[in-house]
Enzyme design. Structure first.
Site, PDB file in Angstrom:
ATOM      1  CG  PHE A 108      46.776  40.230  41.133  1.00  0.00           C
ATOM      2  CD1 PHE A 108      47.535  41.028  40.281  1.00  0.00           C
ATOM      3  CD2 PHE A 108      47.312  39.911  42.370  1.00  0.00           C
ATOM      4  CE1 PHE A 108      48.794  41.477  40.666  1.00  0.00           C
ATOM      5  CE2 PHE A 108      48.552  40.354  42.759  1.00  0.00           C
ATOM      6  CZ  PHE A 108      49.305  41.143  41.900  1.00  0.00           C
ATOM      7  CE  LYS A 109      51.259  38.831  42.123  1.00  0.00           C
ATOM      8  NZ  LYS A 109      52.364  38.232  42.836  1.00  0.00           N
ATOM      9  CG  ASP A 110      45.540  32.646  38.226  1.00  0.00           C
ATOM     10  OD1 ASP A 110      46.555  31.934  38.111  1.00  0.00           O
ATOM     11  OD2 ASP A 110      44.699  32.482  39.132  1.00  0.00           O
TER      12      ASP A 110
END
Length: 467
Positions: A108-110
């Protein structure tokens, strides 16, 4: 829109300045002077794609970048995702799963970092100069940050990770990057040590200015803003007010949900799900924020005891009073413990909109096994923590939305342990080459970090002069 520090000693600044600063000069975190009320926009935003929603949200906060340039930058960022909906919502029995892991590094950091990397590049192109980006990771932030800036002009990135405390695939995703502007630093300590080193480096204002440091962790406001976008998107398009379950470590992800709710998004309840490192669950239940020992768990990205983004929440919770924030943070720094009063409705519970749940290793494994056996769906261990918390606390009339923070292929050992089957290897991971791995061990010392950055920066400038 101007940005101020949670500790109250910096001059209000524009969005681009806040992005480039990362941390405030007084050691605080940057927040907008006020949160816009979006309640009158909800009908207009219903039915938009996620990319369109993100553009609309960013335009509220980034008023010093032309809208057409901002829209193009956001569209380019999410074109790197391999799903047409970018963040699809999937039915899994009595819960729904918001898949946030379709970006370049399967985490999800993307979502935030693909935007942040392009913001850095856009602002540097406009202003000139270079940037040394410094980050600390407990697992996924490092590879996502590297993917966002590797090979980009006028930027170098220095990522610290706790040596031996990320999964093997998480480490390889970082260290196998072959670009010359990428530096992976294996710290002899915990993630909390990495965060402490990062904050100490930025607290040295002379060093920060001379070495042109920028922050890529969720201390950077642009990351929170990107995450606010998906909370607004999913809640606006839900059938009525929704409950969202969020696996939580450094508090940035769920903070974005809290802020989206404050802005008027139709979010009824947020379920804060922690693993055995339950400092946040204890805080929201009792009002006491007390540091404990970092435990290594099945969900390593959440193995955190000091959640840096809590300071932003405290600023909002304490009436935007920097003095009260400073007092709380000073007490915690000195004694490893600080306390806040309960909400108006609860004696000890800090926030009536936040339900805190601790999930242990066995429940994590059981949840992965349940999803696979009952619905043919694979969960990674972090997402499983959120799903377990949601299934334990949601009432029969609620179908919670659980935020899926990583692809299960990133944690094959845990998935196999729970299901008895190895997860399919994702093509992104199959392309990693162990022989490309580059890592530099350093002690858990801010001096060691600064010395390494200074040495690399000096070498870069010597190379520039002699080329």
């Amino acid at each position: 829109m101007r940005y101020v520090s949670t500790r109250g000693s910096t001059t209000p600044m524009a969005f681009s300045d806040a992005v480039m600063a990362g941390l405030a000069a007084d050691g605080g975190l940057l927040l907008p002077e006020s949160l816009p009320d979006i309640s009158a926009r909800l009908d207009d935003w219903r039915g938009l794609s996620f990319v369109e929603t993100a553009g609309a949200v960013f335009r509220l906060y980034a008023d010093d970048i032309p809208h057409d340039e901002l829209d193009a930058l956001i569209a380019e960022a999410f074109a790197t995702f391999d799903h047409p909906d970018v963040i699809p919502l999937v039915e899994v029995g009595d819960v729904r799963v918001l898949e946030l892991f379709h970006g370049p590094t399967l985490a999800f950091k993307d979502v935030a970092l693909q935007v942040l990397g392009r913001l850095f590049e856009h602002i540097l192109a406009r202003r000139g100069g270079d940037l040394n980006i410094v980050g600390a990771t407990s697992g996924d932030t490092g590879s996502a940050a590297i993917a966002a800036v590797a090979g980009r002009a006028h930027m170098a990135i220095f990522v610290m990770f706790p040596d031996g405390r990320t999964s093997p695939l998480q480490e390889l995703q970082m260290t196998a990057a072959t670009d010359a502007n990428v530096h992976c630093l294996a710290v002899d300590g915990s993630f909390d040590d990495c965060q402490r080193m990062l904050k100490a480096a930025f607290a040295d204002q002379d060093f920060t200015a001379r070495r042109r440091l920028g922050a890529v962790n969720s201390v950077n406001w642009a990351r929170i803003l990107a995450q606010i976008s998906y909370y607004i998107h999913v809640s606006v398009n839900a059938d009525g007010p929704c409950t969202l379950a969020v696996p939580t470590g450094n508090f940035g992800n769920i903070l974005a949900g809290i802020m989206a709710r404050e802005m008027g998004a139709p979010i009824e309840q947020l379920i804060l799900a922690t693993n055995e490192n339950d400092i946040l669950a204890r805080f929201f239940d009792t009002g006491v924020y007390a540091r404990g020992t970092v435990h290594q768990t099945l969900s390593p990205s959440m193995d955190i005891q000091v959640a840096s983004n809590l300071e932003r929440y405290l600023f909002l919770r304490l009436g935007r009073d920097p003095e009260r924030v400073r007092a709380f943070m000073s007490a915690f720094s000195e004694h490893g413990r600080a306390k806040i009063g309960g909400s108006r409705k609860g004696e000890n519970r800090v926030d009536e909109a936040v339900t805190a749940v601790r999930v242990d290793a066995q429940e994590t494994l059981d949840t992965i096994a349940w999803a696979h056996a009952s619905h043919g769906y694979l969960l990674d261990p972090h997402t499983a923590v959120g799903v377990a918390a949601a299934r334990r606390t949601a009432d029969a009339s609620t179908r919670p939305i659980c935020l899926a923070t990583a692809h299960p292929a990133k944690f094959p050992e845990t998935v196999a342990r729970a299901t008895g089957q190895d997860p399919p290897l994702h093509p992104t991971l199959s392309r990693l080459r162990p022989e490309d791995a580059r890592r530099t061990p350093i002690p858990a010392s801010a001096t060691a970090l600064k010395d390494y950055i200074a040495n690399q920066d000096d070498l870069a400038r010597i190379s520039d002069r002699t080329s």
